[in-house]
Design an enzyme around this catalytic site. Structure first.
Site, PDB file in Angstrom:
ATOM      1  CE1 TYR A   1      -2.389   3.205   2.631  1.00  0.00           C
ATOM      2  CE2 TYR A   1      -3.686   2.556   0.720  1.00  0.00           C
ATOM      3  CZ  TYR A   1      -3.440   3.438   1.768  1.00  0.00           C
ATOM      4  OH  TYR A   1      -4.258   4.538   1.933  1.00  0.00           O
TER       5      TYR A   1
ATOM      6  CG  ASP B   1       5.790   3.559   0.650  1.00  0.00           C
ATOM      7  OD1 ASP B   1       4.601   3.285   0.413  1.00  0.00           O
ATOM      8  OD2 ASP B   1       6.141   4.263   1.622  1.00  0.00           O
TER       9      ASP B   1
ATOM     10  CE  LYS C   1       2.408   4.693   8.009  1.00  0.00           C
ATOM     11  NZ  LYS C   1       1.033   4.600   8.538  1.00  0.00           N
TER      12      LYS C   1
HETATM   13  P1  KE4 Z   1      -0.757   8.267   4.583  1.00  0.00           P
HETATM   14  O1  KE4 Z   1      -1.304   8.976   3.366  1.00  0.00           O
HETATM   15  O2  KE4 Z   1      -1.826   7.430   5.281  1.00  0.00           O
HETATM   16  O3  KE4 Z   1      -0.004   9.199   5.529  1.00  0.00           O
HETATM   17  O4  KE4 Z   1       0.363   7.243   4.099  1.00  0.00           O
HETATM   18  C1  KE4 Z   1       0.038   6.291   3.126  1.00  0.00           C
HETATM   19  C2  KE4 Z   1       1.014   5.132   3.235  1.00  0.00           C
HETATM   20  C3  KE4 Z   1       2.030   5.033   2.305  1.00  0.00           C
HETATM   21  N1  KE4 Z   1       2.935   4.018   2.364  1.00  0.00           N
HETATM   22  C4  KE4 Z   1       2.858   3.078   3.339  1.00  0.00           C
HETATM   23  C5  KE4 Z   1       3.871   1.978   3.371  1.00  0.00           C
HETATM   24  C6  KE4 Z   1       1.834   3.141   4.315  1.00  0.00           C
HETATM   25  O5  KE4 Z   1       1.772   2.185   5.275  1.00  0.00           O
HETATM   26  C7  KE4 Z   1       0.895   4.182   4.273  1.00  0.00           C
HETATM   27  C8  KE4 Z   1      -0.240   4.298   5.277  1.00  0.00           C
HETATM   28  N2  KE4 Z   1      -0.338   3.235   6.210  1.00  0.00           N
HETATM   29  C9  KE4 Z   1      -1.648   2.971   6.766  1.00  0.00           C
HETATM   30  C10 KE4 Z   1      -1.539   1.770   7.694  1.00  0.00           C
HETATM   31  N3  KE4 Z   1      -1.459   0.576   6.964  1.00  0.00           N
HETATM   32  C11 KE4 Z   1      -2.209   4.171   7.449  1.00  0.00           C
HETATM   33  C12 KE4 Z   1      -3.418   3.899   8.301  1.00  0.00           C
HETATM   34  C13 KE4 Z   1      -4.670   4.399   7.643  1.00  0.00           C
HETATM   35  O6  KE4 Z   1      -4.832   4.225   6.415  1.00  0.00           O
HETATM   36  O7  KE4 Z   1      -5.503   4.952   8.411  1.00  0.00           O
END
Ligand code: KE4
Length: 428
Positions: A144, A239, A267
């Protein structure tokens, strides 16, 4: 554990927020029940609206690696707020945190701040496409990279696994430029390069996957991706939104010993405030506006409060590198304790962990990619999630997420968690 107030709050929330939450995973859809509303958090603990204290293993999905409400971060944000909350103008603080990121992360010269991991990953793909003049990207099933269209792609039909939208609103036009491969499977990647010579701008990957549970790369896998990119003049995008500043100051590039071309962050970088970033060597980053032709922008990019929180976070991590080893030891103690209980119980399981990331899957087969991750027994996972919640332990409300341990977790917290786990297993 009682959740009346959380349930009532959820009812109200659903009237004015889609699904009652501002991010879907929070809604407990895959584990059932009503989400827990948090009132405050400190250190390793969450305090919910019903007065329950919970040991936290999601750490806000990664950011709170030092534990919640870490004093130096709070002080930095409070101090900065008195000077205003946003200017839309450059500040010295942005240079300071960029200099610190460049110092902490190998193999980068420049970094651009944005407001989320999604924005960082979306922008990194545009940069790779603009820099190479190519259109296609390779991503991996189960990885993701945020919710921008190019990533919301599932396996299409056909041996070459063309992308197909996995969300309404994503067009075929977008999907055709995203090629899907299998994590830990270099042959699935080689096929794409064979089918699309000189068309692939980049491979984007979570170097240690955390969005199908925690899945470390097999020996040689990431090295193989590096080789493909070098052979085909494509860019390798790590990523590191999850792994950056969590596995080590230098993230997965440091722990795996493989250099990517563009790295994305989020994060931990923001210390809990909305920050994302992408970084690379100068030759690539100078293609970005206003230096170069590739456009990318953001009203709140480099926001002073977010930069203050991130700078305090990174400064502490940079000055206390022993945190990462401590987190590894803590994570292994939890893993070993859980394995001991699971072996006694004799139920099928796979437990993956890497650094301070961990996931438990109720399945016989090793979980090495998305295909094996989906074989987990989700009914049992639901029992597990709620069984641990009822015993005061807050785990990710999905089998396809990773735990994120934090430095505030004590040995007693790990011992309490293992006692809760043993007690839950006894209830089966
Ligand atoms: P954000 O747009 O949520 O800040 O980041 C996206 C993203 C990009 N790359 C990786 C490897 C990520 O894990 C994420 C976001 N992670 C999720 C948890 N699996 C955020 C939690 C959520 O979607 O509320």
């Amino acid at each position: 554990m009682r959740y009346q107030r959380s349930s009532a709050l959820f009812q109200s929330a659903q009237k004015v927020i889609p699904g009652g939450v501002n991010s879907p995973v929070r809604a407990f859809k895959s584990v059932g029940g009503s989400p827990v509303f948090v009132q405050k958090a400190k250190g390793a603990y969450l305090y919910d609206e019903d007065g329950n204290q919970l040991i936290d293993f999601i750490s806000s999905w990664g950011p709170m690696i030092l534990g919640h409400a870490f004093e130096p971060i709070l002080e930095a944000v409070k101090d900065r707020a008195d000077r205003g909350t946003s200017y839309g103008m450059p500040t010295e603080l942005e240079t300071q945190i960029a200099e610190l990121v460049v110092k902490m992360v190998p193999n980068i010269d420049k970094v651009r701040m944005v407001n989320s991991g999604t924005e960082a990953c979306m922008s990194s793909v545009r940069l790779a496409r603009g820099y190479t003049g190519r259109e296609k990207i390779i991503k991996f099933a189960g990885c993701y990279h945020g919710h921008s269209d190019a990533f919301l792609i599932q396996a299409g039909s056909g041996a070459t696994t063309f992308g197909a939208p996995n969300s309404p609103g994503v067009t075929q036009g977008t999907a055709k430029d995203t090629l899907l491969a299998q994590f830990n499977d270099l042959e699935s990647v080689r096929l794409h390069f064979e089918q699309h010579p000189e068309k692939i701008a980049a491979i984007i990957i979570e170097p240690v996957a955390g969005n199908m549970g925690c899945i470390p790369p097999r020996a040689g896998f990431v090295e193989g991706l590096r080789k493909f990119c070098d052979e085909h003049q494509s860019l390798l995008i790590f990523d590191e939104v999850m792994t950056g500043f969590r596995l080590a100051n230098g993230g997965a590039q440091e722990t795996l010993g493989v250099k990517a071309d563009i790295m994305t962050y989020g994060k931990v970088l923001g210390g809990g405030l909305p920050v994302g970033a992408f970084a690379a060597r100068e030759e690539i980053m100078n293609y970005l506006a206003p230096e170069g032709p590739i456009y990318q922008a953001g009203t709140l990019s480099g926001n002073p409060l977010a930069m203050a929180a991130g700078f305090a976070m990174l400064t502490h991590l940079n000055d206390h590198e022993d945190i990462f080893e401590r987190l590894k030891i803590k994570t292994k103690a939890l893993a070993d304790g859980m394995i001991a209980e699971l072996e006694k119980k004799g139920i099928p399981y796979q437990l993956n962990h890497y650094g301070s990331m961990l996931s438990l899957h109720f399945t016989e087969k090793p979980v090495v990619n998305f295909e094996t991750a989906v074989l987990g027994n989700n009914d049992r996972f639901k029992q597990y999630f709620h069984g641990m919640l009822d015993r005061g332990v807050y785990l990710p409300p999905s089998a396809f997420e990773s735990y994120f341990l934090n430095d505030a977790l004590s040995e007693e917290d790990i011992a309490s968690t293992l006692l809760a786990f043993e007690d839950w297993l006894k209830s089966l």
